[in-house]
Scaffold this motif. Structure first.
Motif, PDB file in Angstrom:
ATOM      1  N   LYS A   1      20.833  13.434  31.346  1.00  0.00           N
ATOM      2  CA  LYS A   1      21.587  13.159  30.126  1.00  0.00           C
ATOM      3  C   LYS A   1      21.946  11.690  30.010  1.00  0.00           C
ATOM      4  CE  LYS A   1      24.378  15.982  28.252  1.00  0.00           C
ATOM      5  NZ  LYS A   1      25.469  16.832  27.844  1.00  0.00           N
ATOM      6  N   LYS A   2      22.142  11.269  28.772  1.00  0.00           N
ATOM      7  CA  LYS A   2      22.572   9.880  28.547  1.00  0.00           C
ATOM      8  C   LYS A   2      24.070   9.784  28.724  1.00  0.00           C
ATOM      9  CE  LYS A   2      18.839   8.590  25.603  1.00  0.00           C
ATOM     10  NZ  LYS A   2      18.371   7.454  24.922  1.00  0.00           N
ATOM     11  N   ASN A   3      24.512   8.589  29.040  1.00  0.00           N
ATOM     12  CA  ASN A   3      25.944   8.340  29.223  1.00  0.00           C
ATOM     13  C   ASN A   3      26.687   8.471  27.918  1.00  0.00           C
ATOM     14  OD1 ASN A   3      25.460   7.786  31.907  1.00  0.00           O
ATOM     15  ND2 ASN A   3      25.390   5.587  31.598  1.00  0.00           N
ATOM     16  N   ILE A   4      27.936   8.888  28.027  1.00  0.00           N
ATOM     17  CA  ILE A   4      28.797   8.983  26.843  1.00  0.00           C
ATOM     18  C   ILE A   4      29.579   7.696  26.722  1.00  0.00           C
ATOM     19  CG2 ILE A   4      30.765  10.167  25.856  1.00  0.00           C
ATOM     20  CD1 ILE A   4      29.824  12.699  27.143  1.00  0.00           C
TER      21      ILE A   4
ATOM     22  N   LEU B   1      32.066  29.979  32.845  1.00  0.00           N
ATOM     23  CA  LEU B   1      31.919  28.762  32.051  1.00  0.00           C
ATOM     24  C   LEU B   1      32.206  27.565  32.948  1.00  0.00           C
ATOM     25  CD1 LEU B   1      33.819  29.973  28.880  1.00  0.00           C
ATOM     26  CD2 LEU B   1      31.377  30.098  29.340  1.00  0.00           C
ATOM     27  N   VAL B   2      31.226  26.688  33.076  1.00  0.00           N
ATOM     28  CA  VAL B   2      31.325  25.550  33.990  1.00  0.00           C
ATOM     29  C   VAL B   2      31.187  24.266  33.191  1.00  0.00           C
ATOM     30  CG1 VAL B   2      30.304  24.412  35.999  1.00  0.00           C
ATOM     31  CG2 VAL B   2      30.288  26.917  35.848  1.00  0.00           C
ATOM     32  N   GLY B   3      32.137  23.366  33.417  1.00  0.00           N
ATOM     33  CA  GLY B   3      32.070  22.033  32.841  1.00  0.00           C
ATOM     34  C   GLY B   3      31.903  21.021  33.962  1.00  0.00           C
ATOM     35  N   LEU B   4      30.869  20.233  33.886  1.00  0.00           N
ATOM     36  CA  LEU B   4      30.614  19.191  34.885  1.00  0.00           C
ATOM     37  C   LEU B   4      30.809  17.830  34.231  1.00  0.00           C
ATOM     38  CD1 LEU B   4      27.326  20.627  36.431  1.00  0.00           C
ATOM     39  CD2 LEU B   4      29.582  20.669  37.463  1.00  0.00           C
ATOM     40  N   ILE B   5      31.584  16.994  34.875  1.00  0.00           N
ATOM     41  CA  ILE B   5      31.805  15.625  34.403  1.00  0.00           C
ATOM     42  C   ILE B   5      31.440  14.698  35.552  1.00  0.00           C
ATOM     43  CG2 ILE B   5      33.475  13.947  33.553  1.00  0.00           C
ATOM     44  CD1 ILE B   5      35.117  16.394  32.566  1.00  0.00           C
ATOM     45  N   GLN B   6      30.537  13.785  35.277  1.00  0.00           N
ATOM     46  CA  GLN B   6      30.083  12.842  36.308  1.00  0.00           C
ATOM     47  C   GLN B   6      30.430  11.429  35.865  1.00  0.00           C
ATOM     48  OE1 GLN B   6      25.773  12.300  36.909  1.00  0.00           O
ATOM     49  NE2 GLN B   6      26.160  12.995  38.998  1.00  0.00           N
ATOM     50  N   LYS B   7      31.109  10.693  36.754  1.00  0.00           N
ATOM     51  CA  LYS B   7      31.495   9.314  36.459  1.00  0.00           C
ATOM     52  C   LYS B   7      30.949   8.405  37.542  1.00  0.00           C
ATOM     53  CE  LYS B   7      35.876  10.616  34.322  1.00  0.00           C
ATOM     54  NZ  LYS B   7      37.335  10.486  34.404  1.00  0.00           N
ATOM     55  N   LYS B   8      30.468   7.249  37.116  1.00  0.00           N
ATOM     56  CA  LYS B   8      30.008   6.244  38.075  1.00  0.00           C
ATOM     57  C   LYS B   8      31.186   5.382  38.475  1.00  0.00           C
ATOM     58  CE  LYS B   8      25.216   6.014  37.391  1.00  0.00           C
ATOM     59  NZ  LYS B   8      24.316   6.083  38.474  1.00  0.00           N
ATOM     60  N   LYS B   9      31.292   5.111  39.774  1.00  0.00           N
ATOM     61  CA  LYS B   9      32.389   4.294  40.272  1.00  0.00           C
ATOM     62  C   LYS B   9      32.182   2.838  39.848  1.00  0.00           C
ATOM     63  CE  LYS B   9      35.223   3.538  44.218  1.00  0.00           C
ATOM     64  NZ  LYS B   9      35.968   4.357  45.080  1.00  0.00           N
ATOM     65  N   GLY B  10      33.257   2.208  39.402  1.00  0.00           N
ATOM     66  CA  GLY B  10      33.185   0.816  38.976  1.00  0.00           C
ATOM     67  C   GLY B  10      32.525   0.636  37.624  1.00  0.00           C
ATOM     68  N   ASN B  11      32.309   1.732  36.925  1.00  0.00           N
ATOM     69  CA  ASN B  11      31.629   1.694  35.646  1.00  0.00           C
ATOM     70  C   ASN B  11      32.331   2.695  34.737  1.00  0.00           C
ATOM     71  OD1 ASN B  11      29.763   1.734  33.549  1.00  0.00           O
ATOM     72  ND2 ASN B  11      28.006   1.696  34.908  1.00  0.00           N
ATOM     73  N   SER B  12      32.349   2.454  33.474  1.00  0.00           N
ATOM     74  CA  SER B  12      33.017   3.379  32.562  1.00  0.00           C
ATOM     75  C   SER B  12      32.067   4.461  32.039  1.00  0.00           C
ATOM     76  CB  SER B  12      33.631   2.613  31.398  1.00  0.00           C
ATOM     77  OG  SER B  12      32.597   1.996  30.661  1.00  0.00           O
ATOM     78  N   SER B  13      30.860   4.541  32.580  1.00  0.00           N
ATOM     79  CA  SER B  13      29.914   5.534  32.091  1.00  0.00           C
ATOM     80  C   SER B  13      30.326   6.927  32.549  1.00  0.00           C
ATOM     81  CB  SER B  13      28.501   5.216  32.575  1.00  0.00           C
ATOM     82  OG  SER B  13      28.412   5.356  33.962  1.00  0.00           O
ATOM     83  N   ARG B  14      30.047   7.884  31.682  1.00  0.00           N
ATOM     84  CA  ARG B  14      30.461   9.250  31.942  1.00  0.00           C
ATOM     85  C   ARG B  14      29.430  10.189  31.335  1.00  0.00           C
ATOM     86  NH1 ARG B  14      36.105  12.059  30.206  1.00  0.00           N
ATOM     87  NH2 ARG B  14      35.223  14.075  29.729  1.00  0.00           N
ATOM     88  N   LYS B  15      29.116  11.258  32.062  1.00  0.00           N
ATOM     89  CA  LYS B  15      28.208  12.280  31.566  1.00  0.00           C
ATOM     90  C   LYS B  15      28.915  13.622  31.637  1.00  0.00           C
ATOM     91  CE  LYS B  15      24.077   9.994  33.357  1.00  0.00           C
ATOM     92  NZ  LYS B  15      22.899  10.161  34.213  1.00  0.00           N
ATOM     93  N   ASP B  16      28.781  14.420  30.575  1.00  0.00           N
ATOM     94  CA  ASP B  16      29.393  15.745  30.510  1.00  0.00           C
ATOM     95  C   ASP B  16      28.312  16.799  30.330  1.00  0.00           C
ATOM     96  OD1 ASP B  16      31.745  14.372  30.517  1.00  0.00           O
ATOM     97  OD2 ASP B  16      32.540  15.265  28.695  1.00  0.00           O
ATOM     98  N   LEU B  17      28.552  17.950  30.924  1.00  0.00           N
ATOM     99  CA  LEU B  17      27.664  19.089  30.732  1.00  0.00           C
ATOM    100  C   LEU B  17      28.514  20.345  30.743  1.00  0.00           C
ATOM    101  CD1 LEU B  17      24.771  20.311  30.578  1.00  0.00           C
ATOM    102  CD2 LEU B  17      24.857  20.456  33.068  1.00  0.00           C
ATOM    103  N   LYS B  18      28.376  21.151  29.698  1.00  0.00           N
ATOM    104  CA  LYS B  18      29.049  22.447  29.646  1.00  0.00           C
ATOM    105  C   LYS B  18      27.966  23.508  29.654  1.00  0.00           C
ATOM    106  CE  LYS B  18      33.152  20.815  27.438  1.00  0.00           C
ATOM    107  NZ  LYS B  18      34.145  20.911  26.423  1.00  0.00           N
TER     108      LYS B  18
END
Length: 178
Positions: free
Chosen positions: A175-178, A124-141
């Motif tokens: 994916k769209k940002n959370i 089971l893999v959870g990927l979380i991607q965050k942009k630096k200097g931005n509050s955007s976040r993308k998650d994928l399980k």
């Protein structure tokens, strides 16, 4: 390309360790540079706990009990606070993160959390991607069937694992940002 030695593919701990150890090389090929910020913080807290315990032992050996009782109370309080910080950090901040990295080009941060549940051969893999200097976040399980990346002899097929993670990052990018 495969690992140097085969593993027992029926052993969940061996599967977990082998797959987790392969992550830095996989993400390096995907243009991510490993970040040690979480590990460093955990080490600083742990070393602080050891220093407090060592200082308490030193005071106990060098001085009489009546001379150091106030200091021992302060040290015990510091030990409790640091232990609670360590527990909170591992439980709520780190939360099973096995790899963190920054993309060299886009300056995005990636957090990878992995685990096995119920002794099933599903990684089971959870990927979380965050942009630096931005509050955007993308998650994928997602789930990886381990028989797809290990051959019958128990060798990890790094190229297949690399391709799978590359595909997952492409899905995460759409994916769209959370």
């Amino acid at each position: 390309m495969s690992t140097a030695k085969p593993i027992n593919v029926y052993s969940i701990p061996e599967l977990n360790q082998t797959l987790d150890e392969a992550l830095p090389s996989i993400f390096a090929r995907l243009n991510y540079e490993r970040s040690y910020a979480l590990l460093d913080t955990k080490l600083y807290i742990g070393y602080s706990i050891a220093v407090v315990a060592g200082l308490s032992f030193f005071l106990d050996k060098k001085f009489e009990r009546s001379e150091i009782i106030l200091y021992q109370k302060l040290l015990v309080g510091a030990y409790v606070v640091l232990s609670l910080m360590f527990w909170y950090f591992t439980r709520f901040v780190e939360k099973g993160t096995v790899y963190t990295g920054k993309n060299r080009d886009t300056k995005e941060e990636i957090y990878v959390k992995t685990k096995f549940e119920k002794n099933e051969p599903l990684y089971l893999v959870g990927l979380i991607q965050k942009k630096k200097g931005n509050s955007s976040r993308k998650d994928l399980k997602t789930k990886l069937e381990v028989n797809k990346v290990f051959n019958e002899s128990g060798y990890l097929q790094n190229e297949v694992l690399f391709k799978w993670f590359s595909e997952q990052l492409n899905v995460l990018a759409t994916k769209k940002n959370i």
